[in-house]
Write a protein that holds these residues in place. Structure first.
Motif, PDB file in Angstrom:
ATOM      1  N   LEU A  82       9.673  39.295 -22.675  1.00 49.13           N
ATOM      2  CA  LEU A  82       9.185  39.626 -24.019  1.00 49.13           C
ATOM      3  C   LEU A  82       7.936  38.818 -24.351  1.00 49.13           C
ATOM      4  O   LEU A  82       6.979  39.337 -24.926  1.00 49.13           O
ATOM      5  N   ASP A  83       7.971  37.528 -23.976  1.00 48.19           N
ATOM      6  CA  ASP A  83       6.793  36.698 -24.225  1.00 48.19           C
ATOM      7  C   ASP A  83       5.574  37.286 -23.532  1.00 48.19           C
ATOM      8  O   ASP A  83       4.487  37.368 -24.080  1.00 48.19           O
ATOM      9  N   GLN A  84       5.820  37.691 -22.264  1.00 47.06           N
ATOM     10  CA  GLN A  84       4.709  38.239 -21.474  1.00 47.06           C
ATOM     11  C   GLN A  84       4.172  39.505 -22.147  1.00 47.06           C
ATOM     12  O   GLN A  84       2.974  39.707 -22.262  1.00 47.06           O
ATOM     13  N   ILE A  85       5.135  40.325 -22.588  1.00 46.59           N
ATOM     14  CA  ILE A  85       4.739  41.560 -23.253  1.00 46.59           C
ATOM     15  C   ILE A  85       3.950  41.229 -24.516  1.00 46.59           C
ATOM     16  O   ILE A  85       2.934  41.839 -24.827  1.00 46.59           O
ATOM     17  N   ALA A  86       4.418  40.205 -25.234  1.00 48.34           N
ATOM     18  CA  ALA A  86       3.780  39.864 -26.506  1.00 48.34           C
ATOM     19  C   ALA A  86       2.375  39.327 -26.314  1.00 48.34           C
ATOM     20  O   ALA A  86       1.471  39.666 -27.061  1.00 48.34           O
ATOM     21  N   SER A 115      11.746  35.546 -33.127  1.00 47.14           N
ATOM     22  CA  SER A 115      12.130  34.848 -31.909  1.00 47.14           C
ATOM     23  C   SER A 115      12.995  33.632 -32.254  1.00 47.14           C
ATOM     24  O   SER A 115      14.024  33.372 -31.615  1.00 47.14           O
ATOM     25  N   ASP A 116      12.608  32.915 -33.308  1.00 49.61           N
ATOM     26  CA  ASP A 116      13.419  31.765 -33.753  1.00 49.61           C
ATOM     27  C   ASP A 116      14.791  32.226 -34.235  1.00 49.61           C
ATOM     28  O   ASP A 116      15.806  31.585 -33.953  1.00 49.61           O
ATOM     29  N   LEU A 177      12.127  42.428 -29.611  1.00 52.64           N
ATOM     30  CA  LEU A 177      11.419  43.460 -28.833  1.00 52.64           C
ATOM     31  C   LEU A 177      10.409  44.187 -29.720  1.00 52.64           C
ATOM     32  O   LEU A 177       9.246  44.377 -29.348  1.00 52.64           O
ATOM     33  N   ARG A 178      10.875  44.548 -30.908  1.00 52.76           N
ATOM     34  CA  ARG A 178      10.009  45.276 -31.849  1.00 52.76           C
ATOM     35  C   ARG A 178       8.768  44.441 -32.192  1.00 52.76           C
ATOM     36  O   ARG A 178       7.644  44.940 -32.176  1.00 52.76           O
ATOM     37  N   ALA A 179       8.981  43.163 -32.463  1.00 51.73           N
ATOM     38  CA  ALA A 179       7.855  42.295 -32.829  1.00 51.73           C
ATOM     39  C   ALA A 179       6.901  42.130 -31.649  1.00 51.73           C
ATOM     40  O   ALA A 179       5.679  42.113 -31.822  1.00 51.73           O
ATOM     41  N   GLY A 180       7.455  42.014 -30.448  1.00 49.93           N
ATOM     42  CA  GLY A 180       6.617  41.884 -29.249  1.00 49.93           C
ATOM     43  C   GLY A 180       5.759  43.118 -29.032  1.00 49.93           C
ATOM     44  O   GLY A 180       4.571  43.032 -28.702  1.00 49.93           O
TER      45      GLY A 180
ATOM     46  N   ASP B 201      11.912  52.569 -31.626  1.00 43.83           N
ATOM     47  CA  ASP B 201      11.724  51.377 -30.776  1.00 43.83           C
ATOM     48  C   ASP B 201      11.299  51.793 -29.364  1.00 43.83           C
ATOM     49  O   ASP B 201      10.401  51.205 -28.757  1.00 43.83           O
ATOM     50  N   VAL B 202      11.999  52.789 -28.839  1.00 41.33           N
ATOM     51  CA  VAL B 202      11.689  53.250 -27.478  1.00 41.33           C
ATOM     52  C   VAL B 202      10.275  53.836 -27.442  1.00 41.33           C
ATOM     53  O   VAL B 202       9.480  53.533 -26.542  1.00 41.33           O
ATOM     54  N   ASP B 203       9.964  54.654 -28.432  1.00 40.55           N
ATOM     55  CA  ASP B 203       8.629  55.265 -28.473  1.00 40.55           C
ATOM     56  C   ASP B 203       7.526  54.201 -28.512  1.00 40.55           C
ATOM     57  O   ASP B 203       6.545  54.282 -27.780  1.00 40.55           O
TER      58      ASP B 203
END
Lengths: 237, 367
Positions: A82-86, A115-116, A177-180, B201-203
């Protein structure tokens, strides 16, 4: 702190609170997390001190696998992913276009905030595992360091797997995930702008090309199939 | 004066030191070329875009006339079926006289983000089946699908039943919501995790990356056995006490680390249409404008699943039997987990013989 984070912190300090209202909340959350992690680390040291006489390597290995910080970073590959994605491409972060950069800063802060919150859920699971482990070894002290590690692994794996299926864990992980993803999109947004400004191909343009190629290949496949079906069957070689 | 160290602790320390030294020494002596996987000889017989079709060279006289295709999915790679000579479904099937092909989907990149499951199933797989039929002068071929590849072959068999002689599904999810019937801890986490995300989310994930990154899926898999993943590069290595075991371990690691990105649009369908909305068993899944109707599967079916599969829980696979339109349906439960059925010692003795026997029983070709 990497250059990107330093730049974000710099901008967060300069930008009016209306633009980045969450900055203070994120800072407070970060402090609370640090305190929580400190407690968990102290608890881990207490557990490690109960290891029956063993060599330094075994003790060090136990400290590594029972380290609560490992659950927050190295122990959970997903966080790394996730970090990498972010963080994504670094070059896009260098440019200074205020409106887009404000969106990016807000995305960074949101990423840090969720994340926190996710780390807090993970640490709660670690605390649960540690409490159970402490109780078990108090009643049945392990024979040696290896046995103690096996005991920790069994309890930690079970508790973490259960925690991972909980609504709280799934919700905080989905939020991370959403935030990333939003952070990544904010970075791409800046990239698009500079692509247009400086005349290099943007992600959107390259994607359009790929779409065209895929569609042409699809048509070609269909035409080939039609052609093959319209011809008499050839003998195979 | 300090107390003397107990002898047992000294012995433990010496033993640990020896293990570390031994592991380090063995690792140092191993070269890249020592860690080869998928070595069974084969020939490239067809290629389109990044997709390749290989035909294995026979290892014995052919006993099954209708050729069989091994079809892996886009998550991970087919090389798992031929990990090493003594753990190879491919070799075992060849030794039983099966005419065997395998499809390699290549390394999809962001350039392939617009490829859909329709492209893979009704484009590439369709062309591969046609090519195999042409080469063998058969009307239909045998399909052996694995995991996501099993969904590909199942969908193809439903849409083109006349071109499929038999369908063999292995560790294949069919009812993506049947994981709730398997209450074992850790089982079905991917199903739960995917359902915890929204359609949006997936999209957004696919929009941002143009793919389902292979490393991301690897991280999700690691999350299913979290402490095991943490230990395997230290404690596990210490337990490897000879070079043979080390090479086995390294071959598996090589396969695990070879995880291509899943093309974006195809991933969108995989996660949304199937994992989230379970469209296939609901009869709502569309490919190429046609509905995938499982009851149109009328050829003999062998459904192989792993009893300890935590990635594709058995109920999600076994659901196939309730939806297909043939009475010639056999289930083969095998010991082991998702990967263990292919590489585990116990399943080696059961898997290939059962598949070969099923193919022979339903063989309508000329060997």
């Amino acid at each position: 702190m990497n250059p990107f984070e330093a730049a974000t912190a710099f901008w967060a300090a300069l930008l009016p609170k209306a633009v980045v209202p969450e900055a203070e909340e994120v800072a407070r959350l970060g402090e609370a997390m640090a305190t929580l992690l400190e407690s968990a680390t102290a608890m881990m040291a207490q557990m490690a001190s109960q290891m029956p006489g063993s060599d330094a390597n075994t003790a060090a290995l136990f400290r590594k696998i029972a380290d609560p910080a490992a659950w927050l970073s190295g122990g959970a590959d997903l966080h790394e992913a996730l970090d990498q994605i972010a963080h994504g491409p670094r070059f896009a972060d260098m440019w200074d276009i205020e409106r887009r950069y404000a969106r990016l800063s807000a995305a960074v802060l949101e990423m840090r905030r969720v994340s926190d919150l996710h780390h807090a859920v993970v640490l709660a699971a670690w605390m649960e595992a540690a409490a159970e482990f402490s109780g078990v070894i108090a009643v049945n002290p392990p024979a040696d360091g290896r046995a103690m590690m096996a005991q920790w692994s069994e309890i930690a794996n079970r508790v973490l797997i259960t925690a991972q299926r909980s609504d709280a864990f799934l919700a905080s992980q989905a939020a991370t995930l959403r935030a990333g993803v939003e952070l990544s999109l904010a970075q791409q947004d800046l990239g698009e702008l500079f692509g247009r400004l400086y005349g290099f191909p943007t992600r959107t343009e390259v994607d359009d090309l790929h779409r065209t190629v895929t569609e042409l290949r699809r048509e070609l496949r269909a035409l080939k199939r039609e052609l093959a079906e319209s011809q008499p069957q050839k003998q195979h070689a | 004066m300090s107390k003397p160290v107990p002898p047992s602790i000294v012995a433990d320390a010496v033993d640990l030191g020896a293990r570390i030294l031994n592991s380090a020494s063995m690792l140092h002596s191993v070269c890249d070329e020592d860690v080869q996987i998928a070595t069974t000889p084969k020939d490239l017989v067809w290629r389109q875009d990044k997709v390749s079709l290989y035909r294995y060279r026979p290892l014995t006289a052919q006993r099954v006339g209708v050729p069989a295709l091994i079809c892996y999915g886009l998550i991970g790679r087919w090389t798992m079926v031929d990990l090493q000579p003594d753990r190879s479904l491919v070799r075992n099937l060849l030794n039983l006289g099966v005419d065997l092909y395998v499809v390699d989907w290549g390394n999809p990149s962001r350039a392939d983000r617009y490829l859909t499951l329709d492209d893979y199933i009704l484009g590439y797989l369709d062309a591969i089946v046609a090519e195999m039929a042409r080469r063998s002068s058969q009307q239909a071929v045998n399909l052996l699908g694995i995991c996501e590849g099993g969904v590909f072959t199942t969908a193809f068999a439903a849409l083109e039943p006349a071109r499929v002689n038999t369908l063999i599904t292995t560790i294949t999810p069919i009812d993506f919501h049947a994981d709730v019937e398997d209450p074992r801890p850790g089982h079905g986490f991917i199903n739960i995790w995917t359902r915890s995300l929204s359609v949006d989310d997936v999209d957004r994930l696919i929009d941002a990356h143009g793919a389902l990154p292979g490393a991301f899926m690897g991280a999700v898999f690691n999350q299913m056995s979290p402490i095991r993943s943490l230990l395997k590069y230290n404690l596990d290595l210490l337990d490897v006490d000879d070079e043979g075991k080390l090479l086995n371990w390294l071959r598996m690691e090589k396969w695990i680390s070879d995880r291509p990105d899943h093309p974006g649009e195809a991933a969108r369908q995989w996660l949304k249409d199937l994992y989230q909305q379970n469209q296939m068993v609901r009869g709502e899944w569309h490919l190429g404008g046609r509905v995938v109707t499982l009851s149109d599967i009328t050829m003999p079916v062998l459904n192989v699943y792993a009893l300890d599969d935590h990635i594709v829980p058995p109920p999600t696979s076994r659901a196939l039997g309730q939806h297909i339109g043939t009475k010639d349906y056999t289930e083969l439960p095998l010991p082991g987990g998702h990967v263990g059925v292919f590489v585990g010692g116990r399943s080696q003795k059961l898997f290939a013989p059962a598949v070969a026997s099923f193919l022979e029983k339903h063989d309508q070709g000329t060997a």
